[in-house]
Design an enzyme around this catalytic site. Structure first.
Site, PDB file in Angstrom:
ATOM      1  N   ARG A 101      10.923   7.028  -1.951  1.00 46.68           N
ATOM      2  CA  ARG A 101      12.360   7.033  -2.283  1.00 46.68           C
ATOM      3  C   ARG A 101      12.627   6.626  -3.732  1.00 46.68           C
ATOM      4  O   ARG A 101      13.743   6.730  -4.217  1.00 46.68           O
ATOM      5  CB  ARG A 101      13.103   6.095  -1.317  1.00 46.68           C
ATOM      6  CG  ARG A 101      13.234   6.658   0.085  1.00 46.68           C
ATOM      7  CD  ARG A 101      13.650   5.600   1.093  1.00 46.68           C
ATOM      8  NE  ARG A 101      12.524   4.740   1.482  1.00 46.68           N
ATOM      9  CZ  ARG A 101      12.614   3.719   2.322  1.00 46.68           C
ATOM     10  NH1 ARG A 101      13.788   3.406   2.855  1.00 46.68           N
ATOM     11  NH2 ARG A 101      11.555   3.003   2.624  1.00 46.68           N
TER      12      ARG A 101
ATOM     13  N   TYR B 160       1.556   3.347 -43.133  1.00 46.43           N
ATOM     14  CA  TYR B 160       0.806   4.386 -42.415  1.00 46.43           C
ATOM     15  C   TYR B 160       0.577   5.568 -43.340  1.00 46.43           C
ATOM     16  O   TYR B 160       1.521   6.112 -43.909  1.00 46.43           O
ATOM     17  CB  TYR B 160       1.640   4.795 -41.187  1.00 46.43           C
ATOM     18  CG  TYR B 160       0.989   5.779 -40.267  1.00 46.43           C
ATOM     19  CD1 TYR B 160      -0.321   5.587 -39.819  1.00 46.43           C
ATOM     20  CD2 TYR B 160       1.677   6.899 -39.808  1.00 46.43           C
ATOM     21  CE1 TYR B 160      -0.920   6.493 -38.952  1.00 46.43           C
ATOM     22  CE2 TYR B 160       1.092   7.804 -38.941  1.00 46.43           C
ATOM     23  CZ  TYR B 160      -0.214   7.595 -38.515  1.00 46.43           C
ATOM     24  OH  TYR B 160      -0.806   8.491 -37.656  1.00 46.43           O
TER      25      TYR B 160
ATOM     26  N   ALA C  82      17.528  -5.081 -50.143  1.00 45.06           N
ATOM     27  CA  ALA C  82      17.969  -4.056 -49.190  1.00 45.06           C
ATOM     28  C   ALA C  82      17.165  -2.778 -49.391  1.00 45.06           C
ATOM     29  O   ALA C  82      16.898  -2.379 -50.525  1.00 45.06           O
ATOM     30  CB  ALA C  82      19.453  -3.770 -49.404  1.00 45.06           C
TER      31      ALA C  82
ATOM     32  N   ALA D  64       0.806  -1.220   0.000  1.00 42.64           N
ATOM     33  CA  ALA D  64       0.000   0.000   0.000  1.00 42.64           C
ATOM     34  C   ALA D  64       0.841   1.273   0.000  1.00 42.64           C
ATOM     35  O   ALA D  64       0.317   2.366  -0.197  1.00 42.64           O
ATOM     36  CB  ALA D  64      -0.923  -0.001   1.214  1.00 42.64           C
TER      37      ALA D  64
END
Ligand code: UD1
Ligand code: MG
Length: 434
Positions: free
Chosen positions: A18, A363, A356, A13
């Site tokens: 730190r 997109y 290559a 909890a």
């Protein structure tokens, strides 16, 4: 093992200030899984009554843990009125008479390391280790071989700070002990918190037997800072890689390799130096060459890299994926993609060669589109496939071609490169005036 012997309570909890992070401490990850996941996983192996105490970011913690485990109980701590590890135990109720309490920031526990706590009939069993640098831990004050009390670092005197025997943070209590002492805890200390550790001095004063068990820091290390997190990660990585090498995976310079807890290897595999393999990746009978990154993917009978990047949902089978090739959410079966390519949202079939610099342009700025490439397709270097696009079986794409959305039919050659022009002596004219 009889899982009905003991109930386990995991304290999760706290904020974890730190860590200097907005994320709840127990959700920081070790080898790809939240710290709390590792602890619950170990706890579930030895008990069927596991309770996790939550408060800070409780919805996030609960939802995430529910995605991994469906049979654990959550209890909410009243951190406003009862902060601290003792306050965390206030609302807990358990099935069994023996209760193992674990801090939620010790991700290195294993079922085996917890088993010693099951074999005892004492009122209180606690865990200690001796450290050269005890910084951050509660010091265990022992006199005449008897544990007297635990003093937290912030409350310790100068001489107590020098004590190197520390509280590891796991305790086995009998239910009676918890029922009696939890309501008696107070918050008269430097942090104004209810410390679970104060049970020790109270029980000692009442003449109860307190058994200190010497444990290994490798299993019970508490993670309080980012530095602790990285040390715990190193130990976990060592375990994961040792386990896979023992089962037959060859690793070159394993100290440079990172492998998540969810990764699975099958058959004869080699992983070269500098690789990072994450998520629920499956690698079977494959060779992963130096400095490749593989995330949540499947690789079978293939070689990948050096310096390849397989992003999530890539499925590579009987294929060669070479250097500087990035693959995302694509299936390649029997394919060669040797160099400098991006293959995203695509399926590529047997016998196809990707030259290559071939790019699937998946997109359009708003939506992602698919590329479907059939069998025995030859795609010349430096070609762009603007999705959605389909290349049927036995297609050739000339080097430097841009294939705009659509379909190239079986047997066809597609070429879009501009005609080569050669201008005599242009070089000399161009530079003569400069
Ligand atoms: C604690 C012990 C310390 C021991 C160390 C071992 C206390 C008072 N101190 O210190 O003696 O050496 O663990 O690692 O117990 N938590 C709650 N509610 C809270 C506060 C904390 O559930 O109100 C949980 C945290 O989420 C954490 C665990 O308890 O998982 C321990 O808390 P933490 O703040 O890390 O305690 P330490 O200072 O490490
Ligand atoms: Mg701690």
């Amino acid at each position: 093992m009889n899982k009905n012997m003991i109930s386990i309570v995991i304290l999760a909890a706290g904020k974890g200030s730190r860590m200097n992070s907005s994320k709840a401490k127990v959700l920081h990850t070790i080898s790809g899984k939240p710290m709390l996941y590792h602890i619950i996983k170990a706890a579930r192996k030895i008990s069927d009554d596991v309770t996790v105490v939550v408060a800070h970011q409780k919805e996030v913690v609960e939802t995430l843990m529910h995605s991994y485990f469906n049979d654990i109980n959550f209890v909410v701590q009243d951190t406003e009125n009862f902060p601290g590890t003792g306050g965390a135990m206030k609302n807990v109720s358990t099935k069994n008479e023996k209760i193992l309490v674990l801090n939620g920031d010790m991700p290195l526990v294993t079922p085996h390391s917890l088993e010693v706590f099951l074999q005892n009939d004492n009122d209180i069993m606690m865990s200690i280790f001796n450290l050269q640098n005890p910084n951050g831990y509660g010091r265990v004050i022992i006199k005449n071989k008897q544990v007297k009390r635990i003093v937290e670092q912030k409350d310790a005197s100068a001489s107590e700070l020098l004590v190197t025997t520390v509280n590891a943070g796991i305790y086995a209590f009998s239910k009676d002990v918890l029922d009696k002492y939890i309501p008696l805890l107070n918050n008269e200390n430097a942090q104004k918190e209810y410390y679970l550790t104060d049970i020790i001095s109270m029980a000692k004063a009442d003449g109860l037997n307190i058994i200190p068990l010497l444990v290994d820091e490798e299993y019970f290390k508490g993670v309080n800072s980012k530095k602790d997190l990285s040390s715990a990660e190193e130990i976990m990585q060592e375990r994961i890689k040792t386990r896979w090498m023992e089962s037959g995976v060859t690793m070159q310079l394993p100290s440079t390799i990172y492998i998540d807890e969810g990764v699975v290897f099958e058959g004869e595999c080699t992983v070269e130096n500098g690789c990072r393999i994450t998520g629920n990746t499956l690698i079977k009978e494959s060779h992963i060459k130096a400095h490749s990154v593989i995330e949540d993917s499947i690789v079978k009978n293939s070689d990948v890299g050096p310096l390849a990047h397989l992003r999530p949902a890539s499925h590579i089978e009987d294929s060669h994926v070479g250097n500087f090739v990035e693959v995302k959410k694509s299936t390649l079966k029997g394919v060669k993609a040797g160099h400098l390519s991006y293959i995203g949202d695509a399926t590529v079939d047997e016998g196809t060669n990707i030259g290559a610099g071939v790019i699937t342009c998946n997109y359009d700025g708003i939506n992602k589109h698919k590329t479907v490439i059939g069998k025995n397709v030859f795609i010349g270097s430096d070609s762009q496939l603007i999705a959605p696009v389909t290349l049927e079986d036995n297609v050739m794409i000339a080097a430097g071609t841009t294939v705009r959305s659509g379909k190239i039919n079986s047997g066809e050659l597609a070429l879009s490169s501009a005609k080569l022009r050669v201008i005599k002596d242009f070089y000399y004219k161009f530079f003569s005036n400069k």
